[in-house]
Design a protein around this motif. Structure first.
Motif, PDB file in Angstrom:
ATOM      1  N   CYS A 146     -27.406 -38.104 -30.319  1.00 34.68           N
ATOM      2  CA  CYS A 146     -26.892 -38.050 -28.948  1.00 34.68           C
ATOM      3  C   CYS A 146     -25.398 -37.693 -28.945  1.00 34.68           C
ATOM      4  O   CYS A 146     -24.952 -36.862 -28.154  1.00 34.68           O
ATOM      5  N   LEU A 147     -24.626 -38.301 -29.842  1.00 34.47           N
ATOM      6  CA  LEU A 147     -23.191 -37.997 -29.922  1.00 34.47           C
ATOM      7  C   LEU A 147     -22.964 -36.527 -30.268  1.00 34.47           C
ATOM      8  O   LEU A 147     -22.045 -35.897 -29.746  1.00 34.47           O
ATOM      9  N   ARG A 148     -23.809 -35.992 -31.149  1.00 32.95           N
ATOM     10  CA  ARG A 148     -23.657 -34.583 -31.529  1.00 32.95           C
ATOM     11  C   ARG A 148     -23.969 -33.641 -30.372  1.00 32.95           C
ATOM     12  O   ARG A 148     -23.495 -32.512 -30.349  1.00 32.95           O
ATOM     13  N   MET A 149     -24.771 -34.080 -29.419  1.00 37.86           N
ATOM     14  CA  MET A 149     -25.151 -33.231 -28.288  1.00 37.86           C
ATOM     15  C   MET A 149     -24.108 -33.214 -27.174  1.00 37.86           C
ATOM     16  O   MET A 149     -24.165 -32.373 -26.283  1.00 37.86           O
ATOM     17  N   ILE A 150     -23.140 -34.112 -27.215  1.00 42.63           N
ATOM     18  CA  ILE A 150     -22.071 -34.124 -26.207  1.00 42.63           C
ATOM     19  C   ILE A 150     -21.178 -32.909 -26.459  1.00 42.63           C
ATOM     20  O   ILE A 150     -20.714 -32.698 -27.579  1.00 42.63           O
ATOM     21  N   PRO A 151     -20.932 -32.099 -25.443  1.00 43.00           N
ATOM     22  CA  PRO A 151     -20.170 -30.862 -25.633  1.00 43.00           C
ATOM     23  C   PRO A 151     -18.736 -31.111 -26.114  1.00 43.00           C
ATOM     24  O   PRO A 151     -18.151 -32.159 -25.861  1.00 43.00           O
ATOM     25  N   LEU A 152     -18.200 -30.105 -26.807  1.00 42.69           N
ATOM     26  CA  LEU A 152     -16.799 -30.138 -27.225  1.00 42.69           C
ATOM     27  C   LEU A 152     -15.923 -30.202 -25.985  1.00 42.69           C
ATOM     28  O   LEU A 152     -16.308 -29.758 -24.921  1.00 42.69           O
TER      29      LEU A 152
END
Length: 172
Positions: A146-152
């Motif tokens: 989930c954290l990896r899917m949060i946009p830059l």
């Protein structure tokens, strides 16, 4: 030839052709995709030769990794780490609500999880790359995903050079 033997014969013939292609293809070394890197001495000698010949002097390109790691003073690195840590802490409520709480509902253990954020910022302080690693024993793969899917979108005050930092964050 009988009709029952046509399919096995075709399979055998095709297999032999593929095997021969692999065998002969692997006998030759693969061509190098890039020329071997020149040493610093060779680049300097080349630049001196061009300068002596009257060619206009142009700076040699430096790899981004060299700029990001070797040329930066430790004070700048520490400042960017502190700024990135502050930016992640400001997003902690989002991380907890969007990623941690759903993961906690699925499984109560472990009660905490530690993540390593590998972040790269450009000269203006804009986040251009991010990787998130889990610490073994304190991991929740669903929360990490989930954290990896949060946009830059994290920004820091402009460091003036491309810089990569590693920041640790423990949730919740």
């Amino acid at each position: 030839m009988q009709k029952e033997l046509m399919t096995p014969a075709a399979i055998l013939l095709g297999s032999l052709i593929i095997a021969a292609g692999l065998y002969f293809g692997l006998q030759q070394p693969a061509p190098s995709a890039a020329p071997p890197p020149a040493s610093a001495e060779a680049r300097a000698a080349s630049a001196r030769t061009l300068a002596a010949a009257g060619a206009p002097s142009q700076p040699l390109p430096r790899p981004a990794a060299a700029v990001a790691s070797s040329a930066l003073p430790s004070e700048l690195y520490e400042r960017v780490v502190a700024d990135a840590t502050s930016a992640l802490e400001a997003r902690r409520p989002l991380f907890v609500k969007q990623c941690w709480e759903p993961s906690l509902k699925k499984s109560p253990t472990p009660p905490r999880a530690r993540y390593l954020f590998n972040m790269t910022f450009d000269e203006s302080g804009k986040e251009i790359a991010r990787g998130i690693s889990e610490v073994r024993g304190m991991d929740r793969p669903d929360a990490a995903h989930c954290l990896r899917m949060i946009p830059l979108g994290i920004g820091v005050p402009p460091p003036g050079a491309r810089i990569a930092v590693e920041v640790e964050l423990t949730l919740p």
